[in-house]
Scaffold this active site. Structure first.
Site, mmCIF file in Angstrom:
data_model
loop_
_atom_site.group_PDB
_atom_site.id
_atom_site.type_symbol
_atom_site.label_atom_id
_atom_site.label_comp_id
_atom_site.label_asym_id
_atom_site.label_seq_id
_atom_site.Cartn_x
_atom_site.Cartn_y
_atom_site.Cartn_z
ATOM 1 N N HIS A 43 -16.376 45.065 33.059
ATOM 2 C CA HIS A 43 -16.940 46.141 33.583
ATOM 3 C C HIS A 43 -18.293 45.412 34.484
ATOM 4 O O HIS A 43 -19.317 45.088 34.215
ATOM 5 C CB HIS A 43 -17.887 46.986 32.390
ATOM 6 N N GLU A 70 -13.272 48.536 34.795
ATOM 7 C CA GLU A 70 -13.924 49.661 34.827
ATOM 8 C C GLU A 70 -15.283 49.680 35.722
ATOM 9 O O GLU A 70 -15.973 48.510 35.708
ATOM 10 C CB GLU A 70 -14.481 50.003 33.478
ATOM 11 N N HIS A 190 -15.022 53.724 23.345
ATOM 12 C CA HIS A 190 -16.706 53.627 23.343
ATOM 13 C C HIS A 190 -16.956 53.943 21.922
ATOM 14 O O HIS A 190 -16.466 55.010 21.345
ATOM 15 C CB HIS A 190 -17.401 54.631 24.323
HETATM 16 N N1 PXP Z 1 -14.843 52.331 28.082
HETATM 17 C C1 PXP Z 1 -15.823 52.213 29.114
HETATM 18 C C2 PXP Z 1 -15.868 53.240 30.038
HETATM 19 C C3 PXP Z 1 -17.159 51.651 28.848
HETATM 20 O O1 PXP Z 1 -17.847 51.560 29.451
HETATM 21 C C4 PXP Z 1 -17.029 50.732 27.422
HETATM 22 C C5 PXP Z 1 -18.292 50.113 27.337
HETATM 23 O O2 PXP Z 1 -18.458 48.865 28.501
HETATM 24 C C6 PXP Z 1 -15.959 51.014 26.569
HETATM 25 C C7 PXP Z 1 -15.074 51.494 26.916
HETATM 26 C C8 PXP Z 1 -16.305 50.026 25.338
HETATM 27 O O3 PXP Z 1 -17.125 50.608 24.365
HETATM 28 P P1 PXP Z 1 -17.443 49.485 23.357
HETATM 29 O O4 PXP Z 1 -18.024 48.440 23.990
HETATM 30 O O5 PXP Z 1 -18.546 50.394 22.622
HETATM 31 O O6 PXP Z 1 -16.436 49.435 22.272
#
Ligand code: PXP
Length: 238
Positions: A43, A70, A190
């Site tokens: 990201h 992302e 997430h």
């Molecule tokens: N999906 C998106 C769109 C995110 O922004 C994030 C965090 O960067 C994740 C998934 C992954 O989340 P986590 O770090 O809590 O596993």
């Protein structure tokens, strides 16, 4: 079986906290692949506080698995992804200074904008995924905007899981059914972790991919990266 895409933002956070190149983001990504991860997610944020633009350019030719980028579809972000051409771009609605993605898109309100961005990505043969909550109207509107997939924002599931996992999963099962009816692929991410991942994977019809960063990297401090990835993959194995 849903595929595991490891989000390596936290590796870059650690590197940037000291300057220099420890830990090496590229090497970590390659090791995640060697240990069984089926994809790598990054990201890149405008302030480059973790993943830098240069990381993105270094990663693309080196990776053997799926590369997922992302981010908020600013002009700069779209320029970056259409140049790098990852396999998938996941569009998130968060402000540049957000600590982490903290909500899904309002796909009704932003229909025209998302539609334009998706068209641009598709013109470059990049698969698109839109980060969404579980509201069926939002998922239907995501399909109308032309996306290939949605990524379900799983923070509410993870937050409620310890108290009542059946209640926590219910809206996600409903959302997945709507997505499948709309012929959308389903990703999720997430706050997924070793405690809540198996139940999620076992119950979400058509789940194609999970992207996991924070908990996985934290678990790797105790178990090591190889064993940790194995444990996450085991959660996804039916
Ligand atoms: N999906 C998106 C769109 C995110 O922004 C994030 C965090 O960067 C994740 C998934 C992954 O989340 P986590 O770090 O809590 O596993």
């Amino acid at each position: 079986m849903a595929r595991l895409s490891v989000n390596i933002n936290k590796i870059a956070t650690l590197r940037n906290s000291r300057g220099g190149n420890i830990p090496n983001v590229l090497q970590t990504a390659l090791d995640c692949e060697k240990f069984g991860a089926q994809g790598i997610t990054v990201h890149p944020r405008p302030d480059e506080r973790h993943i830098r633009r240069s990381d993105v350019f270094e990663l693309k030719p080196a990776l053997a698995t799926e590369f997922n980028i992302e981010g908020y579809p600013s002009v700069e972000f779209i320029k970056l992804v259409t140049t790098v051409k990852p396999h998938q771009v996941t569009l998130v609605p968060d402000a540049p200074d957000a600590l982490t993605s903290n909500q899904g898109w309002d796909t009704v309100k932003y229909h025209a904008f998302l539609n334009e961005v998706i068209k641009e990505c598709k013109a470059h043969h990049i698969r698109t995924s839109i980060f969404v909550g579980t509201n069926p109207i939002v998922i239907e509107a995501a399909a109308k905007a032309g996306t290939d997939r949605v990524e379900l924002y799983t923070e509410p599931y993870a937050a409620q899981y310890p108290q009542n996992k059946e209640k926590a999963i219910k809206p996600f099962v409903e959302a997945a059914k709507v997505a499948l009816e709309c012929k959308l692929g389903i990703n999720a991410g997430h706050d997924l972790n070793l405690m809540n991942l198996r139940f999620f994977g076992d119950n979400i019809p058509g789940l194609l991919e999970v992207s996991i960063g924070h908990a996985l990297i934290a678990d790797a401090l105790y178990f090591g990266l190889e064993k940790t990835i194995g444990l996450y993959l085991a959660c996804l194995t039916p």
